[in-house]
Design an enzyme around this catalytic site. Sequence first.
Site, PDB file in Angstrom:
ATOM      1  N   SER A 150       0.831  -1.217   0.000  1.00  0.00           N
ATOM      2  CA  SER A 150       0.000   0.000   0.000  1.00  0.00           C
ATOM      3  C   SER A 150       0.857   1.254   0.000  1.00  0.00           C
ATOM      4  O   SER A 150       1.971   1.268   0.542  1.00  0.00           O
ATOM      5  CB  SER A 150      -0.881   0.028   1.243  1.00  0.00           C
ATOM      6  N   TYR A 164      -2.697  -0.351  10.335  1.00  0.00           N
ATOM      7  CA  TYR A 164      -2.865  -0.824   8.952  1.00  0.00           C
ATOM      8  C   TYR A 164      -1.632  -0.461   8.118  1.00  0.00           C
ATOM      9  O   TYR A 164      -1.057  -1.317   7.441  1.00  0.00           O
ATOM     10  CB  TYR A 164      -4.128  -0.203   8.326  1.00  0.00           C
TER      11      TYR A 164
HETATM   12  P1  NAD Z   1     -12.042  -5.121  -1.030  1.00  0.00           P
HETATM   13  O1  NAD Z   1     -12.661  -4.934   0.303  1.00  0.00           O
HETATM   14  O2  NAD Z   1     -12.908  -5.085  -2.231  1.00  0.00           O
HETATM   15  O3  NAD Z   1     -11.205  -6.476  -1.072  1.00  0.00           O
HETATM   16  C1  NAD Z   1     -10.785  -7.163   0.069  1.00  0.00           C
HETATM   17  C2  NAD Z   1     -10.803  -8.643  -0.222  1.00  0.00           C
HETATM   18  O4  NAD Z   1     -10.248  -9.340   0.877  1.00  0.00           O
HETATM   19  C3  NAD Z   1     -12.209  -9.178  -0.428  1.00  0.00           C
HETATM   20  O5  NAD Z   1     -12.214 -10.125  -1.479  1.00  0.00           O
HETATM   21  C4  NAD Z   1     -12.536  -9.860   0.898  1.00  0.00           C
HETATM   22  O6  NAD Z   1     -13.442 -10.945   0.732  1.00  0.00           O
HETATM   23  C5  NAD Z   1     -11.158 -10.353   1.282  1.00  0.00           C
HETATM   24  N1  NAD Z   1     -11.019 -10.590   2.705  1.00  0.00           N
HETATM   25  C6  NAD Z   1     -11.223  -9.713   3.715  1.00  0.00           C
HETATM   26  N2  NAD Z   1     -11.007 -10.307   4.897  1.00  0.00           N
HETATM   27  C7  NAD Z   1     -10.657 -11.599   4.626  1.00  0.00           C
HETATM   28  C8  NAD Z   1     -10.321 -12.718   5.421  1.00  0.00           C
HETATM   29  N3  NAD Z   1     -10.308 -12.641   6.759  1.00  0.00           N
HETATM   30  N4  NAD Z   1     -10.011 -13.879   4.808  1.00  0.00           N
HETATM   31  C9  NAD Z   1     -10.047 -13.982   3.458  1.00  0.00           C
HETATM   32  N5  NAD Z   1     -10.349 -12.944   2.647  1.00  0.00           N
HETATM   33  C10 NAD Z   1     -10.666 -11.773   3.237  1.00  0.00           C
HETATM   34  O7  NAD Z   1     -10.947  -3.968  -1.120  1.00  0.00           O
HETATM   35  P2  NAD Z   1      -9.668  -3.783  -2.078  1.00  0.00           P
HETATM   36  O8  NAD Z   1      -9.418  -2.345  -2.094  1.00  0.00           O
HETATM   37  O9  NAD Z   1      -9.812  -4.515  -3.342  1.00  0.00           O
HETATM   38  O10 NAD Z   1      -8.506  -4.450  -1.195  1.00  0.00           O
HETATM   39  C11 NAD Z   1      -7.641  -5.445  -1.676  1.00  0.00           C
HETATM   40  C12 NAD Z   1      -6.261  -5.239  -1.097  1.00  0.00           C
HETATM   41  O11 NAD Z   1      -5.743  -3.993  -1.567  1.00  0.00           O
HETATM   42  C13 NAD Z   1      -6.217  -5.168   0.425  1.00  0.00           C
HETATM   43  O12 NAD Z   1      -5.069  -5.878   0.876  1.00  0.00           O
HETATM   44  C14 NAD Z   1      -6.070  -3.682   0.703  1.00  0.00           C
HETATM   45  O13 NAD Z   1      -5.445  -3.436   1.935  1.00  0.00           O
HETATM   46  C15 NAD Z   1      -5.198  -3.285  -0.473  1.00  0.00           C
HETATM   47  N6  NAD Z   1      -5.169  -1.855  -0.804  1.00  0.00           N
HETATM   48  C16 NAD Z   1      -6.296  -1.223  -1.226  1.00  0.00           C
HETATM   49  C17 NAD Z   1      -6.217   0.116  -1.555  1.00  0.00           C
HETATM   50  C18 NAD Z   1      -7.408   0.889  -2.065  1.00  0.00           C
HETATM   51  O14 NAD Z   1      -7.335   2.128  -2.173  1.00  0.00           O
HETATM   52  N7  NAD Z   1      -8.510   0.235  -2.424  1.00  0.00           N
HETATM   53  C19 NAD Z   1      -5.003   0.816  -1.437  1.00  0.00           C
HETATM   54  C20 NAD Z   1      -3.890   0.134  -1.007  1.00  0.00           C
HETATM   55  C21 NAD Z   1      -3.969  -1.212  -0.691  1.00  0.00           C
END
Ligand code: NAD
Length: 258
Positions: A150, A164
């Site tokens: 991230s 986080y």
């Molecule tokens: P999202 O909430 O759509 O995706 C999260 C995914 O993780 C989902 O598929 C959910 O089912 C799964 N998940 C959550 N808890 C879980 C658990 N205990 N066991 C198994 N699966 C689990 O959001 P996203 O933005 O697509 O996030 C995906 C990744 O990207 C994450 O690691 C998040 O920290 C990272 N991220 C997101 C952003 C952003 O701006 N969206 C920025 C930096 C990093």
Amino acid sequence: MFDSLKGKRVLITGSTTGIGLAAARVFAEQGARVGINGRSGGPLIDDTLVALAATGAEIAFFPADLTKSSECKKLVDDFVATFGGIDILINNAGGLGGRSNLEDIDDEFYDRVMDLNARSVLMTTKYAIPHLRAAARESGETTSVISTGSIAAREGGGVGAGIYAASKAWLHDIHRNWVKEFTADGIRFNIVAPGTIDTAFHAAKDDALKAKIADTIAMKRFGRIEEVAPAFLFFGCHALSGYITGQILDVNGGQMSP
Ligand code: NAD
């Protein structure tokens, strides 16, 4: 474009929505065999699987709550029982886990955020290593671990999101350690570090706050999940990135240039 990912066995954690789902789609389009993971199934997951299978790729769903080490092991075991091994592991499951200022943080909050973002990656990777090692030996190509880091790991995260951000920095760093331990086995480790991507991650923010954040991004908008997915494809593909390991690729529209 190329067929080096055809038939490759790709396990993507947290791939029922958002960035993970977009990554699953691009690997499926390349003819890879893809394991989808989320905490539990349901009608929405069924629809997702049908849509992915329409690419012609082999898709399977493996429910597992990766905050628990035993479920990380079960996920790897179940995936290997179905696909016979692992060529690419994408550790994408993660999330904010709530916000708390330092003076309010308790053990329960700390464990929740660290289990979701750090323990899940540590344990899933631990159980996948023997399979990645065997696949590299058998194929003569490198195998690949890619974790979703991230921008927060680079700049500390917003107020209340310190654990986080630190958990993602933890990922950025433990990859450097794994490069030292497993490069001789033919396994590569790289990070995709998204900036602000339009997913459920930002669901709690109102439009005014979203506009304020967008203004801090050189491209003046949030990223789209389809704009992050190709970075996973690049790191997963031996033909494209076989000499690249221990790196972090920032996909952030110019929000930060570390
Ligand atoms: P999202 O909430 O759509 O995706 C999260 C995914 O993780 C989902 O598929 C959910 O089912 C799964 N998940 C959550 N808890 C879980 C658990 N205990 N066991 C198994 N699966 C689990 O959001 P996203 O933005 O697509 O996030 C995906 C990744 O990207 C994450 O690691 C998040 O920290 C990272 N991220 C997101 C952003 C952003 O701006 N969206 C920025 C930096 C990093």
